[in-house]
Design a protein around this motif. Structure first.
Motif, PDB file in Angstrom:
ATOM      1  N   UNK B  53       0.805  -1.228   0.000  1.00 12.06           N
ATOM      2  CA  UNK B  53       0.000   0.000   0.000  1.00 12.06           C
ATOM      3  C   UNK B  53       0.830   1.266   0.000  1.00 12.06           C
ATOM      4  N   UNK B  54       2.117   1.118   0.305  1.00 11.86           N
ATOM      5  CA  UNK B  54       2.956   2.310   0.358  1.00 11.86           C
ATOM      6  C   UNK B  54       3.888   2.443  -0.830  1.00 11.86           C
ATOM      7  N   UNK B  72      10.471   3.505 -12.583  1.00  9.64           N
ATOM      8  CA  UNK B  72       9.998   4.494 -11.631  1.00  9.64           C
ATOM      9  C   UNK B  72       9.551   3.819 -10.347  1.00  9.64           C
ATOM     10  N   UNK B  73       9.738   4.554  -9.300  1.00 10.21           N
ATOM     11  CA  UNK B  73       9.364   4.095  -7.974  1.00 10.21           C
ATOM     12  C   UNK B  73       8.569   5.186  -7.301  1.00 10.21           C
ATOM     13  N   UNK B  74       7.698   4.763  -6.454  1.00  8.00           N
ATOM     14  CA  UNK B  74       6.875   5.736  -5.733  1.00  8.00           C
ATOM     15  C   UNK B  74       6.694   5.219  -4.324  1.00  8.00           C
ATOM     16  N   UNK B  75       6.847   6.133  -3.423  1.00 10.24           N
ATOM     17  CA  UNK B  75       6.659   5.767  -2.026  1.00 10.24           C
ATOM     18  C   UNK B  75       5.737   6.778  -1.388  1.00 10.24           C
ATOM     19  N   UNK B  76       4.771   6.274  -0.674  1.00  8.76           N
ATOM     20  CA  UNK B  76       3.812   7.142  -0.018  1.00  8.76           C
ATOM     21  C   UNK B  76       3.803   6.807   1.463  1.00  8.76           C
ATOM     22  N   UNK B  77       3.721   7.839   2.271  1.00 15.26           N
ATOM     23  CA  UNK B  77       3.727   7.575   3.713  1.00 15.26           C
ATOM     24  C   UNK B  77       2.352   7.151   4.216  1.00 15.26           C
ATOM     25  N   UNK B  78       1.344   7.428   3.445  1.00 13.86           N
ATOM     26  CA  UNK B  78       0.027   6.956   3.876  1.00 13.86           C
ATOM     27  C   UNK B  78      -0.369   5.776   3.002  1.00 13.86           C
ATOM     28  N   UNK B  79      -1.037   4.820   3.563  1.00 18.04           N
ATOM     29  CA  UNK B  79      -1.396   3.637   2.765  1.00 18.04           C
ATOM     30  C   UNK B  79      -2.465   3.971   1.746  1.00 18.04           C
ATOM     31  N   UNK B  80      -2.276   3.443   0.588  1.00 12.81           N
ATOM     32  CA  UNK B  80      -3.251   3.633  -0.484  1.00 12.81           C
ATOM     33  C   UNK B  80      -4.050   2.334  -0.621  1.00 12.81           C
ATOM     34  N   UNK B  81      -4.721   2.031   0.449  1.00  8.49           N
ATOM     35  CA  UNK B  81      -5.385   0.725   0.509  1.00  8.49           C
ATOM     36  C   UNK B  81      -6.537   0.627  -0.474  1.00  8.49           C
ATOM     37  N   UNK B  82      -7.321   1.663  -0.496  1.00  9.29           N
ATOM     38  CA  UNK B  82      -8.566   1.549  -1.235  1.00  9.29           C
ATOM     39  C   UNK B  82      -8.415   1.690  -2.728  1.00  9.29           C
ATOM     40  N   UNK B  83      -7.176   1.791  -3.193  1.00  4.58           N
ATOM     41  CA  UNK B  83      -6.982   2.035  -4.620  1.00  4.58           C
ATOM     42  C   UNK B  83      -6.913   0.715  -5.362  1.00  4.58           C
ATOM     43  N   UNK B  84      -7.799   0.492  -6.281  1.00  6.48           N
ATOM     44  CA  UNK B  84      -7.649  -0.728  -7.078  1.00  6.48           C
ATOM     45  C   UNK B  84      -6.445  -0.583  -7.990  1.00  6.48           C
ATOM     46  N   UNK B  85      -5.546  -1.520  -7.890  1.00  6.35           N
ATOM     47  CA  UNK B  85      -4.306  -1.404  -8.651  1.00  6.35           C
ATOM     48  C   UNK B  85      -4.198  -2.436  -9.749  1.00  6.35           C
ATOM     49  N   UNK B 128       1.384  13.707   5.433  1.00  2.00           N
ATOM     50  CA  UNK B 128       1.521  12.760   4.332  1.00  2.00           C
ATOM     51  C   UNK B 128       2.573  13.251   3.348  1.00  2.00           C
ATOM     52  N   UNK B 129       3.418  12.320   2.895  1.00  2.00           N
ATOM     53  CA  UNK B 129       4.468  12.662   1.936  1.00  2.00           C
ATOM     54  C   UNK B 129       4.474  11.631   0.823  1.00  2.00           C
ATOM     55  N   UNK B 130       5.011  12.052  -0.254  1.00  2.60           N
ATOM     56  CA  UNK B 130       5.096  11.161  -1.408  1.00  2.60           C
ATOM     57  C   UNK B 130       6.434  11.401  -2.095  1.00  2.60           C
TER      58      UNK B 130
END
Lengths: 584, 470
Positions: B53-54, B72-85, B128-130
């Motif tokens: 999720x992060x 590419x890489x992406x890191x998020x400090x908040x979980x992106x749980x609800x996102x259908x990936x 929150x950071x990204x």
């Protein structure tokens, strides 16, 4: 002297302007344009004006039929003008963002929307003033270089003349571009055009390959000098031979063209000879040449005759398969030439291959169809041995020639009765003996060093020592002696080429003048200049090959001699050692 | 079609309840997504995954002619749980930009301090950071990176870096540049301040929403807002190179309540329109260009847009017309297998049809359909489409301008792959108005190098882009 520049015919040609406009348009659109220009640049008007530029000749360094070098002062204040039309992007933010990566661009919503404006620029009132160095050579084309920045002023009028900021900017930019054009691009363009005009090889190659632009004076890579006829064949006196003469030189003309020597090669070799014979420091650079000096023989032969030179091995230029034969068969003549030093009476008879004097040896030589060049003789006669040798010989000899070969005939008069006296105009007065002596110090050392590098050191160290100690003294003494004995003005020297071949001065009337002028020259320009130093790579390669062949032949002869005539070598003076070689 | 990383960033801004639409940059987002869409020019394959999720990764490989790629890489400090990936589950309406229905602006805080979003707890714990970095491989290699951080519920800062190894194409362009952007969004207005290290460019963007202040206590008894009028402007200035840019804009758009009122509450006094539409007007005073757009959402599956541009100095004009058409899959949802008693119910007439059953599920998921803003800008789409049919949607976009340049794009799902296929044909004549340096709707980080304009060919570009994500 006057030059006639035709300015008006340029304008008389109706198609000239349209052609020039097309050329300029394509040239301007070829390179990637700055992002501010969003359309093609079109040359709408071009006029060279009616006032020609003024040229003032400041200096002419070199003038010949096919060469010219001079410095001009040019000033132009004519009425030529040029009009360009294009479209530019007037929104600075648009051009700014076009050149930036999108990731970090601010991505404005509408502020970067473009505004293209048709732009018309007229360049007029061009004032030029500068020094031009013009070098013309038939082989290398025209080179025009501006010594300084020629652009004095220029009037740029455009659509934006009402906006002073834009006007100043355009003026500044265009002046900068024109400066670059004059200093860098114009010389290149002119050079390329001239190459197209004068150098057919270049033209052919451009058409074929569209690639190289330089090194165009001679076709092809290295030629085998022994299989191909030389570019500019000469007879033994250095007179340029026409193909018909070549054909008449030999019976079977088709086969025997190739043993002719190239004139340039002979000049080089002659220069080489003189450099060894005199105290001159300058030796022409002929690569892959092993150079040998016969010190012992020189001493022997010196006392007996004025014409005696260090006996040199026979240099022959034949086909290689002939050469193999020759190596063994020719040993007798070579030996005889070796022995000539002690028995100077027989020198020319024994010197079978060398000159027309040896008539009785002609038959012997004729069969082999080779010629021998003796580079060591001070009055070298580069011999052409052919069937019709005698007659040709005299004919070509007496013919006055501008390009005097390394040989000089006047000295030969004493010991070569057959050779007709040459006209005084042929001989060339070189720098005086004092000058030569001045320049001639370091030759033996250099020779010894290079000799060390080239040959087996064990066998020759003693020779080096001997040669380097004895030779300069001997030779200079010999030279000066000769100089005093004979007419000093008629002292044979090799040809002098100080860049222009017209600088030969007949010794009788222009002697003094010439020597004065020679003195004023820089030392590098002194005796043995090449005809065209830059363009003669191929000739030097030719000479190198010839010289390498000569050296190899000498080795063979020597070995054959030592094998065949051991008694001869044994019976000789123990000082009779193989000549030390020194490369150049 | 969006990049997968842009999709994840969209999910991040949704998760942090940052309203992307309330910005001057997004003033003409609808028209741009309908008119200035990007057509792939080559074969491109995207592999991406939201592995945790992060953390998300994406790989791109493009070919035809030259092979290029990116990591590419992406890191998020908040979980992106609800996102259908998974690419089989990503809703196409979110992934493909089309007509963008705006919502009434909301304030991050209500007056009484109550939060509009339950995500505020995440703010309370950490800001929150990204972090996002992309490395474009073919020489000249380019590294792009972004750092985004929410400073407060009303502020967000982002740093974008672009660094190219090797000589730049244009001499004046630096090898690396950083763009810093500080955004402040109160709902009523939004200000963005920019600074670029390239030529020290300063920028400002602002948007003002007319109408009642969303920060005020909203009277629940008052009718919902039917339309939104916004005005904004932007200004750029670089003291180094004297680059100046200026533009102003105006937008009028209908809000969902205007059209929903027709259907849901027939007793509503005055519906503005029977379909949503958006009008924009942008002016660039310095260079004298003027542009108007009109976009309308004719039905749920059809949208049109047109743009007219004119320059008062050069008298150049432009007309672009475009549209998008959504097609539903032919395949109907198979009836639930476990419902063995359905035949009996159907016979008894208890249940009307399976569609009503299916549509009840998302309605239940969205607890409050009347306040769809909580779930983001596209929330209104969700209840209107049954979840089962959404998987098999596809969209066709067409645009044509006055010089005959046509772009055609098809985007849809085949098996588990998201496919974008496009073709662009046209004479490609010189058009100043359409030569926009960068369109904000296409955050295409690196693939600006297109092989499109090739001489006199009528074909401008053909390409297919395939995306698979897990």
């Amino acid at each position: 002297m006057a030059f006639n520049f035709n300015w008006s015919p340029l304008m008389a040609d109706a198609g000239f302007y349209t052609r020039a406009q097309d050329l300029l348009t394509t040239a301007l659109n070829k390179s990637p344009k700055p992002p501010i220009i969003v359309d093609d640049i079109i040359v709408t008007e071009l006029n060279l004006g009616s006032i020609p530029p003024e040229l003032e000749i400041l200096e002419i360094g070199d003038l010949a039929e096919d060469r010219f070098r001079g410095i001009f002062k040019m000033s132009y204040a004519g009425d030529a003008y040029l009009t360009l039309r294009t479209r530019v992007q007037a929104n600075p933010l648009n051009t700014y963002l076009l050149t930036r990566p999108t990731y970090t661009s601010p991505k404005p919503l509408a502020a970067a929307s473009g505004l293209t404006i048709p732009l018309q620029i007229t360049l007029s009132d061009i004032r030029l003033s500068g020094f031009i160095v013009l070098v013309f050579s038939k082989q290398k084309g025209i080179t025009v270089v501006f010594r300084n920045d020629p652009l004095e002023s220029l009037k740029v009028s455009s659509t934006f003349d009402s906006i002073p900021f834009v006007r100043d900017y355009l003026q500044k930019e265009i002046e900068g571009q024109l400066r670059i054009l004059f200093m860098d691009e114009l010389p290149a363009v002119i050079h390329r055009l001239s190459l197209r005009l004068w150098v057919p090889e270049y033209r052919a190659r451009v058409e074929e390959e569209q690639k190289q632009t330089d090194n165009s004076t001679f076709e092809g890579p290295r030629q085998d000098p022994l299989t191909n006829p030389p570019q500019d064949p000469v007879d033994f006196l250095g007179n340029v031979l026409s193909p018909s003469e070549i054909a008449s030189l030999s019976l079977d003309s088709a086969v025997e063209i190739h043993p002719l020597f190239s004139r340039k090669n002979l000049l080089r070799l002659g220069a080489l000879t003189d450099s060894q014979r005199t105290l001159s420091l300058f030796t022409p650079s002929i690569q892959e040449v092993v150079y040998r000096a016969w010190t012992g023989l020189t001493e022997q032969g010196e006392g007996t005759a004025t014409s005696i030179s260090p006996v040199s091995p026979a240099l022959s230029r034949t086909h290689s398969h002939v050469g193999l034969l020759h190596a063994s068969l020719d040993s007798t003549s070579t030996i005889s030439s070796y022995s000539r030093g002690s028995t100077s009476v027989h020198s020319f008879n024994g010197y079978g291959l060398s000159s027309g004097a040896g008539r009785h040896s002609k038959t012997h030589a004729r069969k082999r169809k080779n010629r021998v060049v003796d580079l060591r003789r001070p009055k070298t006669t580069d011999d052409v041995e052919s069937v019709s040798g005698e007659s040709m010989y005299t004919e070509t000899d007496s013919a006055p020639s501008v390009f005097s070969s390394p040989s000089d005939i006047t000295e030969d008069k004493s010991d070569d009765p057959v050779t007709p006296p040459s006209s005084p105009g042929k001989t060339v007065r070189l720098p005086t003996i004092h000058e030569r002596r001045r320049m001639n110090v370091s030759l033996p050392e250099a020779a010894g060093r290079s000799f060390l590098q080239r040959t087996n050191p064990d066998s020759v160290i003693s020779e080096i020592a001997e040669t380097s100690s004895i030779m300069p003294v001997k030779e200079s003494a010999e030279n000066s002696q000769q100089c005093r004995i004979s007419d000093p003005d008629a002292m044979p020297r090799s040809s002098v080429h100080r860049q222009g071949e017209t600088s030969y001065v007949p010794e009788g009337n222009g002697n003094k003048l010439f020597s004065d002028s020679v003195r004023s020259l820089p030392p590098s320009a002194l005796p043995f200049m090449e005809v065209s130093p830059g363009s003669s790579l191929v000739e030097s390669a030719l000479v190198m090959k010839i010289a390498g062949e000569i050296a190899r032949r000498m080795q063979e002869e020597k070995s054959s001699i030592s094998s065949h005539a051991n008694n001869y070598w044994d019976g000789r003076n123990p000082e009779e050692i193989p000549p030390p070689a020194y490369g150049l | 079609m969006l990049d997968f990383m842009d999709y994840v960033q969209l999910a991040f801004s949704e998760a942090t309840s940052w309203n992307r639409d309330n910005s001057y940059t997004a003033l003409t987002a609808t028209a741009q997504s309908l008119l200035d869409f990007h057509v792939p020019e080559r074969l491109q394959v995207h592999l991406s995954s939201l592995s945790t999720p992060h953390f998300a990764t994406a790989y791109t490989l493009g070919t035809v002619g030259l092979i290029d790629g990116s990591l590419s890489y992406l890191f998020s400090t908040i979980p992106l749980d609800g996102t259908p990936s998974k690419s089989a589950l990503i809703p196409l309406r979110k992934f493909v930009l089309g007509y963008r229905q705006l919502e009434a602006p909301i304030a991050p805080f209500r007056d009484n301090g109550q939060l509009t979003s339950g995500k505020h707890d995440a703010f309370a714990r950490q800001k929150a950071s990204l972090l996002h970095a992309t490395f474009h491989l073919p020489s000249p290699t380019t590294l792009t990176a972004m750092f985004l951080r929410r400073l407060s519920p009303t502020a967000q800062v982002s740093l974008a870096l672009s660094s190219t190894q090797g000589p730049p194409l244009i001499k004046s362009a630096p090898q690396a540049s950083i763009l810093a952007q500080l955004s402040h969004d109160t709902g009523k207005y939004c200000n963005e301040y920019l600074f670029s290290t390239d030529n020290a460019l300063f920028g400002w963007r602002g948007l003002w929403n007319f109408g009642p202040d969303p920060r005020q206590q909203r009277d629940y008894k008052s009718p919902p807002r039917l339309s939104l009028l916004s005005a904004g402007g932007e200004a750029y200035y670089s003291p180094v190179s004297s680059v100046v840019g200026l533009s102003t804009g105006l937008r009028f758009t209908t809000l969902p309540a205007a059209t929903e009122g027709v259907h849901s509450s027939p007793n509503h006094p005055s519906p503005v329109s029977t379909f949503p539409y958006t009008l924009t007007l942008t002016l660039t005073p310095l260079t004298g260009s003027l542009s108007t757009t009109y976009s309308l959402h004719a039905s749920q599956n059809l949208a049109f847009s047109s743009r007219f541009g004119f320059n008062v100095y050069s008298w150049e004009s432009e007309i672009v017309v475009g549209g998008e058409l959504w097609r539903k899959a032919r395949r109907a949802i198979p009836p639930p297998q476990d419902d063995v008693l359905e035949w009996a119910r159907r016979k008894m007439g208890l249940v009307n049809n399976p569609r009503a059953l299916a549509s009840s599920v998302p309605l239940a998921a969205n607890a409050s359909p009347t306040f769809p803003a909580d779930t983001g800008r596209d929330a209104h789409d969700v209840p209107t489409f049954p979840a089962g049919q959404e998987q098999n949607e596809s969209v066709i976009k067409v645009r044509i301008d006055q010089s005959g340049n046509v772009r055609l794009l098809w985007e849809g799902r085949i098996k588990e792959l998201l496919i974008t296929a496009g073709v662009a044909v046209g004479p490609g004549s010189f058009s100043s108005m359409s030569s926009r340096p960068s369109s904000p709707s296409y955050p295409s980080g690196g693939h600006s190098a297109g092989g499109g304009s090739s001489g006199s060919s009528y074909w401008r570009g053909v390409g297919v882009s395939i995306l698979y994500s897990s």
